[in-house]
Design a protein around this motif. Structure first.
Motif, short mmCIF file in Angstrom:
data_model
loop_
_atom_site.label_atom_id
_atom_site.label_comp_id
_atom_site.label_asym_id
_atom_site.label_seq_id
_atom_site.Cartn_x
_atom_site.Cartn_y
_atom_site.Cartn_z
N ILE A 129 48.91 43.28 39.45
CA ILE A 129 49.37 43.72 40.26
C ILE A 129 48.79 45.38 39.87
O ILE A 129 47.87 45.59 41.14
CB ILE A 129 51.00 43.49 40.34
CG1 ILE A 129 50.97 42.49 40.79
CG2 ILE A 129 51.25 44.39 41.21
CD1 ILE A 129 52.99 42.03 40.82
N LYS A 130 48.67 45.28 39.05
CA LYS A 130 48.61 46.90 38.78
C LYS A 130 47.24 47.50 38.26
O LYS A 130 45.97 48.65 38.64
CB LYS A 130 48.72 48.00 37.50
CG LYS A 130 50.09 47.73 37.56
CD LYS A 130 50.66 48.34 35.87
CE LYS A 130 51.86 48.38 36.16
NZ LYS A 130 53.28 48.70 35.06
N ALA A 131 46.15 46.54 38.56
CA ALA A 131 44.78 46.19 38.41
C ALA A 131 44.27 46.04 39.55
O ALA A 131 44.88 45.82 40.89
CB ALA A 131 44.29 44.73 37.16
N LYS A 132 42.70 46.71 39.40
CA LYS A 132 42.13 46.89 41.25
C LYS A 132 41.67 44.86 41.16
O LYS A 132 41.64 44.48 40.45
CB LYS A 132 40.60 47.12 41.22
CG LYS A 132 41.65 49.10 40.89
CD LYS A 132 40.45 49.36 40.82
CE LYS A 132 40.15 51.56 40.78
NZ LYS A 132 39.48 51.90 40.58
N GLY A 133 41.28 45.08 42.19
CA GLY A 133 40.52 43.28 43.06
C GLY A 133 42.07 42.12 43.34
O GLY A 133 43.17 42.70 43.43
N SER A 134 41.78 41.33 43.93
CA SER A 134 43.44 39.71 44.44
C SER A 134 43.85 40.16 42.79
O SER A 134 43.73 39.67 41.57
CB SER A 134 42.29 39.20 44.72
OG SER A 134 43.02 38.10 44.23
N THR A 135 45.15 39.61 42.99
CA THR A 135 45.97 39.92 41.74
C THR A 135 45.88 38.45 41.63
O THR A 135 45.65 38.94 40.56
CB THR A 135 46.80 39.92 42.40
OG1 THR A 135 47.32 40.92 43.27
CG2 THR A 135 48.80 39.99 41.29
N GLY A 136 45.64 37.74 42.23
CA GLY A 136 45.75 35.48 41.86
C GLY A 136 44.32 35.86 40.66
O GLY A 136 45.13 35.17 39.74
N GLN A 137 43.38 36.13 41.32
CA GLN A 137 42.28 36.06 40.61
C GLN A 137 42.47 37.62 39.12
O GLN A 137 41.54 36.63 38.25
CB GLN A 137 40.95 36.47 41.41
CG GLN A 137 39.78 36.11 40.89
CD GLN A 137 38.13 36.15 41.97
OE1 GLN A 137 39.16 36.60 42.99
NE2 GLN A 137 37.19 36.14 41.54
N VAL A 138 42.89 38.54 38.99
CA VAL A 138 42.74 38.46 38.30
C VAL A 138 43.76 38.40 37.02
O VAL A 138 43.59 37.87 35.83
CB VAL A 138 43.01 40.47 38.30
CG1 VAL A 138 43.97 40.78 36.90
CG2 VAL A 138 42.62 41.28 39.36
N LEU A 139 44.80 37.72 37.75
CA LEU A 139 45.79 37.02 36.89
C LEU A 139 44.74 35.44 35.97
O LEU A 139 45.87 35.95 34.66
CB LEU A 139 47.10 36.48 37.76
CG LEU A 139 47.64 35.86 36.76
CD1 LEU A 139 48.85 36.00 35.89
CD2 LEU A 139 49.07 34.95 37.85
N LEU A 140 44.63 34.82 36.60
CA LEU A 140 43.15 33.53 36.12
C LEU A 140 42.76 34.57 35.15
O LEU A 140 42.60 33.72 33.85
CB LEU A 140 42.99 32.88 37.10
CG LEU A 140 43.60 32.30 37.80
CD1 LEU A 140 42.70 31.41 39.64
CD2 LEU A 140 44.62 31.12 36.95
N GLN A 141 42.07 35.33 35.40
CA GLN A 141 41.20 35.93 34.11
C GLN A 141 41.63 36.47 32.81
O GLN A 141 40.75 36.15 31.59
CB GLN A 141 40.79 37.19 35.00
CG GLN A 141 39.95 36.86 36.36
CD GLN A 141 38.71 38.01 36.91
OE1 GLN A 141 39.15 38.86 36.52
NE2 GLN A 141 37.35 37.98 37.28
N LEU A 142 43.13 37.29 33.21
CA LEU A 142 43.51 37.62 31.76
C LEU A 142 43.63 35.76 31.31
O LEU A 142 43.78 36.55 30.05
CB LEU A 142 44.50 38.07 32.28
CG LEU A 142 44.60 39.58 33.05
CD1 LEU A 142 46.12 40.06 33.79
CD2 LEU A 142 44.36 40.57 31.96
N LEU A 143 44.40 35.56 31.76
CA LEU A 143 44.76 34.01 31.16
C LEU A 143 43.58 33.26 30.96
O LEU A 143 43.57 33.10 29.32
CB LEU A 143 45.71 33.04 32.25
CG LEU A 143 46.83 33.85 32.64
CD1 LEU A 143 47.77 33.01 33.40
CD2 LEU A 143 47.82 33.79 31.04
N GLU A 144 42.17 33.10 31.19
CA GLU A 144 41.18 32.92 31.26
C GLU A 144 40.94 32.91 29.69
O GLU A 144 40.24 32.43 29.11
CB GLU A 144 40.22 31.86 32.04
CG GLU A 144 40.15 31.21 32.50
CD GLU A 144 40.86 30.03 32.21
OE1 GLU A 144 39.69 29.71 31.56
OE2 GLU A 144 41.04 28.81 32.89
N MET A 145 40.99 34.47 28.92
CA MET A 145 40.45 35.10 28.68
C MET A 145 40.81 35.47 27.12
O MET A 145 40.94 35.82 26.40
CB MET A 145 39.73 36.44 28.87
CG MET A 145 38.73 36.85 30.05
SD MET A 145 36.95 35.74 29.72
CE MET A 145 36.22 36.90 28.79
#
Length: 198
Positions: free
Chosen positions: A70-86
């Protein structure tokens, strides 16, 4: 609530295919489902549970990732998936060095994995582009990964990863793109679930 350690097929039958949780697939359902009205809350809850069980997270961990997204820039859902995938355990799973995410987590916890030449024993370690993931030089570490790395990985290898199976080495080229996420999920429903809870 702690990490789920119960029957995995039970969750797969309920939520659908979760490649990170188990390689097994449930038998076809023999019973007839009653026609019931599915609430919007249930739809959002099931999407959240898919994400949680696929990546092997506790409720608290997933909530923490949502707050970061939520705090990061960009689409919240996409950032969430990127965090989990990394996450390191998921990267090992996607490279084909482990059969499931819990198996990859165990490899990391038992100190068999090196990231950029250093031992990392934290499965939630956030990998970055240009990281090099290898095993220890010990035969035992290589033997644990050898049986999985010879077989083809789970589906097609994503473009953000490359692997050298002869040297037991994986490379992270870039941050994952949305189309290469290993789980069919509507991440916006997960974000909506948490936005209504807070």
């Amino acid at each position: 609530m702690s990490r789920y350690r119960g029957p995995r097929l039970k969750k797969i039958r309920r939520l659908g295919t979760l490649p990170g949780l188990a390689r097994k697939r449930p038998r076809s359902r023999r019973y007839i489902l009653r026609s019931e009205k599915i609430s919007q809350y249930r739809i959002r809850l099931e999407e959240k549970q898919k994400l949680r069980f696929h990546f092997g997270l506790t409720e608290r961990q997933l909530l923490k990732y949502v707050h970061i997204a939520i705090k990061a820039k960009g689409s919240t859902g996409q950032v969430l998936l990127q965090l989990l995938e990394m996450r390191l355990d998921n990267i090992l799973f996607r490279l084909g060095m482990a059969s499931t995410v819990p198996g990859a987590r165990q490899l990391v916890n038992h100190r068999h994995i090196l990231v950029n030449g250093r031992i990392v024993d934290i499965p939630s370690y956030r990998c970055k582009p240009r990281d090099i993931i290898t095993t220890k030089d010990k035969e035992r570490s290589k033997a644990l990964i050898k049986k999985y790395i010879i077989a083809p990985p789970h589906g097609e290898l994503p473009t953000h990863l490359t692997i050298d199976p002869l040297q037991y080495k994986g490379f992270i080229n870039q941050i994952i793109d949305k189309k290469w996420v290993g789980l069919k999920i509507n991440e916006l429903l997960v974000v909506e679930y948490y936005s209504r809870k807070t």
